[in-house]
Design an enzyme around this catalytic site. Structure first.
Site, PDB file in Angstrom:
ATOM      1  N   GLU A 206      31.207 -10.647 -22.241  1.00  0.00           N
ATOM      2  CA  GLU A 206      29.868 -10.259 -22.701  1.00  0.00           C
ATOM      3  C   GLU A 206      29.799  -8.883 -23.377  1.00  0.00           C
ATOM      4  O   GLU A 206      29.049  -8.008 -22.959  1.00  0.00           O
ATOM      5  CB  GLU A 206      28.869 -10.331 -21.538  1.00  0.00           C
ATOM      6  CG  GLU A 206      28.802 -11.712 -20.916  1.00  0.00           C
ATOM      7  CD  GLU A 206      27.794 -11.830 -19.772  1.00  0.00           C
ATOM      8  OE1 GLU A 206      27.262 -10.796 -19.345  1.00  0.00           O
ATOM      9  OE2 GLU A 206      27.557 -12.946 -19.320  1.00  0.00           O
ATOM     10  N   GLU A 321      31.898 -21.783 -18.052  1.00  0.00           N
ATOM     11  CA  GLU A 321      30.889 -21.659 -16.988  1.00  0.00           C
ATOM     12  C   GLU A 321      29.807 -22.733 -17.131  1.00  0.00           C
ATOM     13  O   GLU A 321      28.616 -22.454 -17.018  1.00  0.00           O
ATOM     14  CB  GLU A 321      30.239 -20.268 -17.028  1.00  0.00           C
ATOM     15  CG  GLU A 321      31.235 -19.124 -16.966  1.00  0.00           C
ATOM     16  CD  GLU A 321      30.599 -17.733 -16.902  1.00  0.00           C
ATOM     17  OE1 GLU A 321      29.387 -17.642 -16.637  1.00  0.00           O
ATOM     18  OE2 GLU A 321      31.332 -16.744 -17.119  1.00  0.00           O
TER      19      GLU A 321
HETATM   20  C1  GLA Z   1      27.711 -14.656 -16.220  1.00  0.00           C
HETATM   21  C2  GLA Z   1      29.057 -14.206 -15.697  1.00  0.00           C
HETATM   22  C3  GLA Z   1      29.470 -14.978 -14.486  1.00  0.00           C
HETATM   23  C4  GLA Z   1      28.336 -15.206 -13.532  1.00  0.00           C
HETATM   24  C5  GLA Z   1      27.223 -15.871 -14.267  1.00  0.00           C
HETATM   25  C6  GLA Z   1      26.111 -16.295 -13.383  1.00  0.00           C
HETATM   26  O1  GLA Z   1      27.786 -15.789 -16.979  1.00  0.00           O
HETATM   27  O2  GLA Z   1      30.067 -14.320 -16.634  1.00  0.00           O
HETATM   28  O3  GLA Z   1      30.484 -14.292 -13.830  1.00  0.00           O
HETATM   29  O4  GLA Z   1      27.934 -14.000 -12.947  1.00  0.00           O
HETATM   30  O5  GLA Z   1      26.767 -14.951 -15.228  1.00  0.00           O
HETATM   31  O6  GLA Z   1      26.482 -16.610 -12.093  1.00  0.00           O
END
Ligand code: GLA
Length: 434
Positions: A206, A321
């Site tokens: 990020e 994710e």
């Molecule tokens: C972001 C992070 C993850 C996690 C998610 C929500 O996407 O990359 O590590 O914290 O938020 O759980």
């Protein structure tokens, strides 16, 4: 305290997603039923009588067996809620989770416990016990681990050593040393203690600004170095990847990971700037698409386009994710109502999961070596981070459940699991199951 921090972090992430247009229509084929399948569903602010289901299947497959790439799940560990190692006041099925996970997944990501401050809070002092338990579990069960994440910006994740450096007169050269030692200490530990188990890392997570999308996030690491010239990437990203390349085993894949980088073209383009800059020097192996998505957003075409651009650079595509909330709190309606998770919605969600896996397979069909894998962000619906997120009064709504994952709270498999399996097997995606 930990939970509070996680929650505030999630809020900012989701607000960013909202700002980035969650809610526009798409070509998922799932139709508007994603948010309105039951006209009789409870009112948006009610917390009662929303649940139908659960709907379950009895899989005649092991999901990971259907793929020649990692099929992963994010897990909690140590003493977190839903830890796979310890029961807590919200779950008493840790042992059952440890049995179920290896039946369907070939890779683990630590939801939290391998982030910066967990592993390396005070300079030169590494705390690996909890991560070792997790990585050891993976090794024992023939699974691999995707390391997450060597650099990430949220305040609660910033290690003491970085806060101290930021408040002192620390030169760019000194910062470079600090960052390099952080990476080296961590990657060498896992390569040495668990050879071949941690096969990849999110080196930076990020780095793109949450609100402006076409700017870099001015994190503590960004601020540590001179601002990049136009068209250049921030120095800390390059330092981090260089350190990972220098110190990790050569077989370990290095990823840049971000959210909302498919439909949001500013964020996608920024992601590609990082990819190209690092690829030119052989410092990156792939791009991670977090994919916390909705039934109606982004579109399958958005995914196809984003994945294709990464494949065109010769880099791996990893869905890191994945969760598919059946509510898009930023979608149409003021706010969209809490749906009932009825049979139709369960079928829609099966279709959506299938189509996501299908487009992933399709884009990488001619270059299967660029399949970094697909990871879902949690095992059961009740443990999802979205449970904290979406019951938090967004636009006046409180969502009791958004059913975003592949398993029900009672650990039974959802039709959505069948959807992913169908795509991996090359079977046409449908809403029906059994
Ligand atoms: C972001 C992070 C993850 C996690 C998610 C929500 O996407 O990359 O590590 O914290 O938020 O759980």
């Amino acid at each position: 305290m930990h939970k509070f921090f996680i929650q505030s972090l999630m809020t900012s992430t989701i607000l960013a997603l909202a700002a980035c247009g969650g809610g526009s229509g798409g070509d998922t084929g799932s139709s508007s039923s994603s948010v309105s399948s039951s006209s009789s569903s409870a009112s948006s602010s009610s917390s009662s009588s929303v649940a139908a289901g659960p709907f379950s299947i009895e899989p005649d497959f092991n999901l990971y067996d259907l793929a020649e790439f990692p099929v992963g799940v994010a897990v909690s560990a140590a003493n977190e809620n839903y830890s796979i190692f310890n029961d807590s006041n919200v779950h008493d099925d840790a042992a059952l989770r440890r049995e179920l996970i290896p039946q369907h997944f070939s890779q683990l990501t630590a939801g939290n416990i391998m982030k910066m401050s967990y592993l390396h809070d005070d300079e030169g002092v590494f705390t690996f016990a909890d991560a070792d338990e997790l990585v050891g579990f993976a090794e024992t069960n023939g699974m691999t681990v995707h390391g997450h994440a060597l650099f990430w910006h949220p305040d609660y994740q910033i290690p003491n050593w970085a806060s101290a450096a930021a408040s002192a007169d620390t030169s760019a050269a000194e910062w470079e040393n600090l960052l390099t030692n952080h990476v080296k200490g961590i990657v060498e530990h896992f390569d040495t203690e668990f050879p071949g188990v941690v096969v990849s890392w999110d080196v930076v997570n990020e780095a793109i600004d949450a609100s402006t999308s076409d700017d870099w996030r001015h994190s503590i690491f960004y601020d540590a170095f001179p601002a990049p010239a136009a068209g250049e990437i921030p120095d800390y990203i390059r330092v981090a990847f260089q350190a990972a390349r220098d110190h990790a085993h050569p077989d370990v894949d290095l990823y840049y990971n971000d959210y909302d980088n498919t439909a949001n073209t500013d964020r996608l383009n920024k992601t590609l700037v990082i990819a190209e800059a690092l690829a030119a020097d052989g410092l990156i192996d792939g791009i991670g698409f977090q994919m916390h998505v909705y039934m109606d957003y982004p579109s399958i075409d958005n995914f196809r386009n984003a994945f294709q651009q990464v494949v065109d650079l010769g880099l791996k595509v990893k869905i890191t994710e994945l969760d598919v909330s059946v509510v898009n709190p930023y979608g149409s309606g003021t706010p969209p109502p809490q749906p009932e998770y009825d049979e139709e919605l369960a079928g829609d969600q099966k279709l959506r999961f299938c189509q996501i896996a299908e487009v992933y397979m399709e884009v990488t069909a001619e270059k299967p070596e660029l399949r970094g894998g697909i990871t879902v962000w949690g095992l059961t619906d009740d443990e999802s981070w979205l449970m904290n997120q979406f019951n938090n009064n967004i636009d006046g709504a409180n969502y009791d459940d958004v059913w975003p994952l592949l398993f029900n709270a009672d650990l039974s498999a959802k039709p959505a699991l069948q959807g992913v399996a169908d795509a991996l097997r090359g079977i046409a995606c449908t809403r029906s199951w059994e």
